[in-house]
Design an enzyme around this catalytic site. Structure first.
Site, PDB file in Angstrom:
ATOM      1  N   THR A 142      -5.789  13.624   7.761  1.00 39.47           N
ATOM      2  CA  THR A 142      -4.258  13.744   8.025  1.00 39.47           C
ATOM      3  C   THR A 142      -4.755  14.923   9.176  1.00 39.47           C
ATOM      4  O   THR A 142      -3.750  14.611   9.995  1.00 39.47           O
ATOM      5  CB  THR A 142      -3.203  14.102   7.010  1.00 39.47           C
ATOM      6  OG1 THR A 142      -3.692  13.026   5.597  1.00 39.47           O
ATOM      7  CG2 THR A 142      -1.946  14.266   7.173  1.00 39.47           C
ATOM      8  N   ASN A 192      -4.009  21.686   2.982  1.00 34.53           N
ATOM      9  CA  ASN A 192      -4.299  20.316   3.685  1.00 34.53           C
ATOM     10  C   ASN A 192      -3.746  19.872   5.014  1.00 34.53           C
ATOM     11  O   ASN A 192      -4.891  20.560   5.531  1.00 34.53           O
ATOM     12  CB  ASN A 192      -4.361  19.671   2.506  1.00 34.53           C
ATOM     13  CG  ASN A 192      -5.065  18.213   2.872  1.00 34.53           C
ATOM     14  OD1 ASN A 192      -5.050  17.087   3.193  1.00 34.53           O
ATOM     15  ND2 ASN A 192      -6.864  18.234   2.748  1.00 34.53           N
ATOM     16  N   LYS A 194       0.922  -1.094  -0.016  1.00 34.15           N
ATOM     17  CA  LYS A 194       0.276   0.814   0.272  1.00 34.15           C
ATOM     18  C   LYS A 194       0.703   1.235  -0.046  1.00 34.15           C
ATOM     19  O   LYS A 194       1.991   1.045   0.928  1.00 34.15           O
ATOM     20  CB  LYS A 194      -0.979  -0.060   1.693  1.00 34.15           C
ATOM     21  CG  LYS A 194      -1.439   1.041   1.184  1.00 34.15           C
ATOM     22  CD  LYS A 194      -3.129   0.691   0.989  1.00 34.15           C
ATOM     23  CE  LYS A 194      -4.312   1.636   1.143  1.00 34.15           C
ATOM     24  NZ  LYS A 194      -4.215   2.606   0.015  1.00 34.15           N
ATOM     25  N   LYS A 224       6.265   2.981   7.996  1.00 31.92           N
ATOM     26  CA  LYS A 224       4.673   3.909   8.481  1.00 31.92           C
ATOM     27  C   LYS A 224       3.308   2.684   8.607  1.00 31.92           C
ATOM     28  O   LYS A 224       2.097   2.750  10.162  1.00 31.92           O
ATOM     29  CB  LYS A 224       3.976   4.423   7.519  1.00 31.92           C
ATOM     30  CG  LYS A 224       3.088   5.793   7.893  1.00 31.92           C
ATOM     31  CD  LYS A 224       3.133   6.987   6.447  1.00 31.92           C
ATOM     32  CE  LYS A 224       1.998   7.961   7.251  1.00 31.92           C
ATOM     33  NZ  LYS A 224       2.194   9.056   6.687  1.00 31.92           N
ATOM     34  N   LYS A 259       5.210   2.194  -3.592  1.00 36.17           N
ATOM     35  CA  LYS A 259       5.586   3.354  -3.990  1.00 36.17           C
ATOM     36  C   LYS A 259       5.142   3.223  -5.099  1.00 36.17           C
ATOM     37  O   LYS A 259       6.048   2.753  -5.608  1.00 36.17           O
ATOM     38  CB  LYS A 259       6.173   4.531  -3.049  1.00 36.17           C
ATOM     39  CG  LYS A 259       5.844   5.757  -3.604  1.00 36.17           C
ATOM     40  CD  LYS A 259       4.787   6.377  -2.630  1.00 36.17           C
ATOM     41  CE  LYS A 259       4.874   7.575  -2.222  1.00 36.17           C
ATOM     42  NZ  LYS A 259       4.033   7.628  -0.790  1.00 36.17           N
TER      43      LYS A 259
HETATM   44  P1  NAD Z   1       0.046  21.349   0.697  1.00 39.81           P
HETATM   45  O1  NAD Z   1       0.280  21.737  -0.840  1.00 39.81           O
HETATM   46  O2  NAD Z   1      -1.536  20.879   0.969  1.00 39.81           O
HETATM   47  O3  NAD Z   1      -0.001  22.578   1.928  1.00 39.81           O
HETATM   48  C1  NAD Z   1       1.309  22.558   2.356  1.00 39.81           C
HETATM   49  C2  NAD Z   1       1.347  24.274   2.160  1.00 39.81           C
HETATM   50  O4  NAD Z   1       2.729  24.839   3.137  1.00 39.81           O
HETATM   51  C3  NAD Z   1       0.788  25.661   1.535  1.00 39.81           C
HETATM   52  O5  NAD Z   1      -0.421  25.922   2.025  1.00 39.81           O
HETATM   53  C4  NAD Z   1       2.669  26.530   0.941  1.00 39.81           C
HETATM   54  O6  NAD Z   1       2.411  27.759   1.206  1.00 39.81           O
HETATM   55  C5  NAD Z   1       3.195  26.131   2.744  1.00 39.81           C
HETATM   56  N1  NAD Z   1       4.792  26.369   2.613  1.00 39.81           N
HETATM   57  C6  NAD Z   1       5.532  25.502   1.664  1.00 39.81           C
HETATM   58  N2  NAD Z   1       6.293  26.410   1.835  1.00 39.81           N
HETATM   59  C7  NAD Z   1       6.537  27.069   2.614  1.00 39.81           C
HETATM   60  C8  NAD Z   1       7.310  27.361   4.543  1.00 39.81           C
HETATM   61  N3  NAD Z   1       8.995  26.988   3.733  1.00 39.81           N
HETATM   62  N4  NAD Z   1       6.814  27.824   5.778  1.00 39.81           N
HETATM   63  C9  NAD Z   1       5.452  27.980   5.302  1.00 39.81           C
HETATM   64  N5  NAD Z   1       4.351  27.581   4.556  1.00 39.81           N
HETATM   65  C10 NAD Z   1       5.246  27.249   3.579  1.00 39.81           C
HETATM   66  O7  NAD Z   1       0.372  20.583   1.227  1.00 39.81           O
HETATM   67  P2  NAD Z   1       0.301  19.240   2.009  1.00 39.81           P
HETATM   68  O8  NAD Z   1      -0.954  17.762   2.081  1.00 39.81           O
HETATM   69  O9  NAD Z   1      -0.353  19.881   3.321  1.00 39.81           O
HETATM   70  O10 NAD Z   1       1.449  18.512   2.713  1.00 39.81           O
HETATM   71  C11 NAD Z   1       2.580  19.441   3.762  1.00 39.81           C
HETATM   72  C12 NAD Z   1       2.894  17.926   4.666  1.00 39.81           C
HETATM   73  O11 NAD Z   1       1.898  16.946   4.972  1.00 39.81           O
HETATM   74  C13 NAD Z   1       3.989  17.386   3.308  1.00 39.81           C
HETATM   75  O12 NAD Z   1       4.966  16.913   3.821  1.00 39.81           O
HETATM   76  C14 NAD Z   1       3.308  16.252   3.228  1.00 39.81           C
HETATM   77  O13 NAD Z   1       3.788  14.751   2.060  1.00 39.81           O
HETATM   78  C15 NAD Z   1       3.034  15.828   4.406  1.00 39.81           C
HETATM   79  N6  NAD Z   1       1.160  14.640   4.758  1.00 39.81           N
HETATM   80  C16 NAD Z   1       0.956  14.579   3.874  1.00 39.81           C
HETATM   81  C17 NAD Z   1      -0.321  13.766   3.807  1.00 39.81           C
HETATM   82  C18 NAD Z   1      -2.093  14.514   2.981  1.00 39.81           C
HETATM   83  O14 NAD Z   1      -2.966  14.193   3.475  1.00 39.81           O
HETATM   84  N7  NAD Z   1      -1.555  15.899   2.402  1.00 39.81           N
HETATM   85  C19 NAD Z   1      -0.396  13.050   4.319  1.00 39.81           C
HETATM   86  C20 NAD Z   1       0.796  12.135   4.460  1.00 39.81           C
HETATM   87  C21 NAD Z   1       2.356  13.310   4.549  1.00 39.81           C
END
Ligand code: NAD
Length: 418
Positions: free
Chosen positions: A187, A218, A67, A91, A103
């Site tokens: 998340t 997100n 997965k 994980k 992946k």
């Molecule tokens: P996203 O693109 O929806 O949001 C990222 C946000 O971070 C944006 O608002 C962007 O403007 C901001 N950002 C970028 N660089 C920045 C900085 N230097 N300082 C402050 N803000 C900054 O992405 P997401 O889906 O929320 O993912 C964010 C992190 O969470 C990633 O590392 C991702 O791998 C991890 N993650 C996400 C999920 C998920 O389901 N969305 C699951 C597991 C892990």
């Protein structure tokens, strides 16, 4: 070998040593079980033909079907895909799920494709990999550059090839196509549950504690939203436009509206505006959540982080050296693969519903997600306390790593692999 893969392998090696596991465990986990490379031809809108390079890495099946997400990005490499699949094995094991790690990736910039080209690519990926996918074999989900729309095309293509609908073959699908509305915020919700549990153990409660969130996408938005529902006061939020700081508390719902309408958190009416997006990490707050991108808390800036608790919503936001520095001053970092597992746990809940053709309400689903996240946190915390009694150098990530490896080791041993 890529630096990323080297780092993942050294983490594995350290985990195997920490937990006192036999060398054979490292040998089995340091290589993926199967790697499939495919070429995906797409007729472009221009009439020309493009052939895209794709992979699926099936890392380890000791605990169940593979997965992990599928990434569409111009910089993907097979080695990085192997590294990501290895991390998924850890994980999924830590989350207590009946899954191994996998992946997938396609080397493409999806922003340069039309919707029709993207659909052809998504369907082509499934056709190329059809023999090694399936609800009990390998169950993909979205990752960077893919989303629920791509999952809808993929599950449709897979179902056509199979000759019947196969909802459980992909997860994080749209709600209308066997998905679940909780996925949108799973998340961030999981991060909030873990934040509350950690605060209760480390800071004696959660009501009225202050939280600062770096990254308002997100993960960050829903982390802030659910944490505020649980009684935290959100005092800072940030994105690439800058940081909003208000010690009296930010109205998270209003901030989400501003972000979705204008694309920038700094348009939030109120609070102090700071130009540095990292300033959210440095404000006076009991808890900080680096929820944006990797490598945000490093040896250079760790001195400015005042919080006692750091909850990693993003993947890899704290460097190992910075984490040790935080540990020296009594702060705790809840590691990414525990804190942000809500998405994959929700994928598991969606898969279970799909296999049974039986649907739970949003509240029921959320309650199950909450219970799993809480139980996972408790298990890691208990192990962390146990390990801390024998060594002061231990961080929470070590405890999580040992728990993840223990489950895999036990399954391999029971199967006679070790
Ligand atoms: P996203 O693109 O929806 O949001 C990222 C946000 O971070 C944006 O608002 C962007 O403007 C901001 N950002 C970028 N660089 C920045 C900085 N230097 N300082 C402050 N803000 C900054 O992405 P997401 O889906 O929320 O993912 C964010 C992190 O969470 C990633 O590392 C991702 O791998 C991890 N993650 C996400 C999920 C998920 O389901 N969305 C699951 C597991 C892990």
């Amino acid at each position: 070998m890529s630096v990323f893969l080297q780092n993942v392998l050294s983490t594995l090696k350290r985990g195997v040593a920490l937990g006192g596991f036999p060398e054979g465990l490292y040998k089995l986990l340091s290589k993926p079980e199967r790697v499939v490379a495919v070429s995906i031809p797409v007729r472009m809108d221009s009439g020309g033909l493009e052939v895209f390079e794709g992979f699926r890495v099936q890392h380890c099946s000791a605990l169940g079907p593979y997965k992990g997400g599928i990434r569409f990005h111009p910089d993907v490499t097979l080695e990085d895909d192997i590294a990501l699949a290895t991390l998924m094995t850890l994980k999924n094991s830590l989350a207590g799920l009946p899954y191994g790690g996998g992946k997938g990736a396609v080397r493409v910039d999806p922003r340069k494709l039309s919707a029709r080209e993207l659909e052809q690519l998504a369907r082509g990926y499934v056709r190329a990999l059809y023999p090694v996918l399936g609800e009990l074999v390998d169950i993909p989900a979205p990752d960077v550059g893919t989303d629920s729309r791509v999952m809808a095309w993929m599950v449709d293509e897979y179902s056509k090839l199979l000759g019947r609908n196969a909802p459980a073959s992909f997860t994080a699908k749209p709600a209308v196509l066997w998905g679940n509305p909780v996925r949108e915020y799973a998340t961030g919700f999981g991060c909030a549950v873990v934040t509350r549990e950690a605060a209760e153990r480390l800071l004696g409660g959660s009501k009225g504690l202050t939280l600062a969130v770096q990254g308002f996408g997100n993960t960050g938005q829903w982390h802030a939203y659910w944490a505020s529902k649980m009684g935290f006061k959100v005092v800072a939020i940030s994105d690439l436009s800058g940081t909003v700081y208000d010690p009296d508390g930010i109205d998270v719902e209003k901030a989400m509206k501003v972000k979705s309408e204008t694309g920038k958190v700094v348009n939030y009416p109120g609070g102090e505006k700071l130009s540095d997006p990292k300033a959210a990490l440095y404000v006076d707050a009991d808890v900080v959540a680096p929820d944006a991108v990797e490598n945000q808390i490093t040896l250079e800036n760790v001195g400015k982080v005042k919080a006692k608790l750091v909850v990693e919503g993003a993947n890899g936001p704290t460097t190992p050296e910075a984490e040790l520095e935080l540990a020296k001053r009594g702060a705790v970092v809840v590691p990414d693969f525990l804190a942000n597992a809500g998405g994959v746990v929700m994928s598991y809940l969606e898969w279970v519903q799909n296999l049974q053709w039986y649907w739970w309400s949003e509240e029921e689903t959320r309650a199950k997600l909450e219970r799993i996240m809480r139980d996972n946190f408790e298990r890691v915390w208990a192990k962390f306390e146990e390990m801390r009694r024998s060594s002061r150098e231990v961080v929470m990530r070590d405890a999580a790593l040992v728990i993840a490896l223990q489950r895999i080791y036990d399954a391999m041993k029971a199967r006679g692999w070790l």
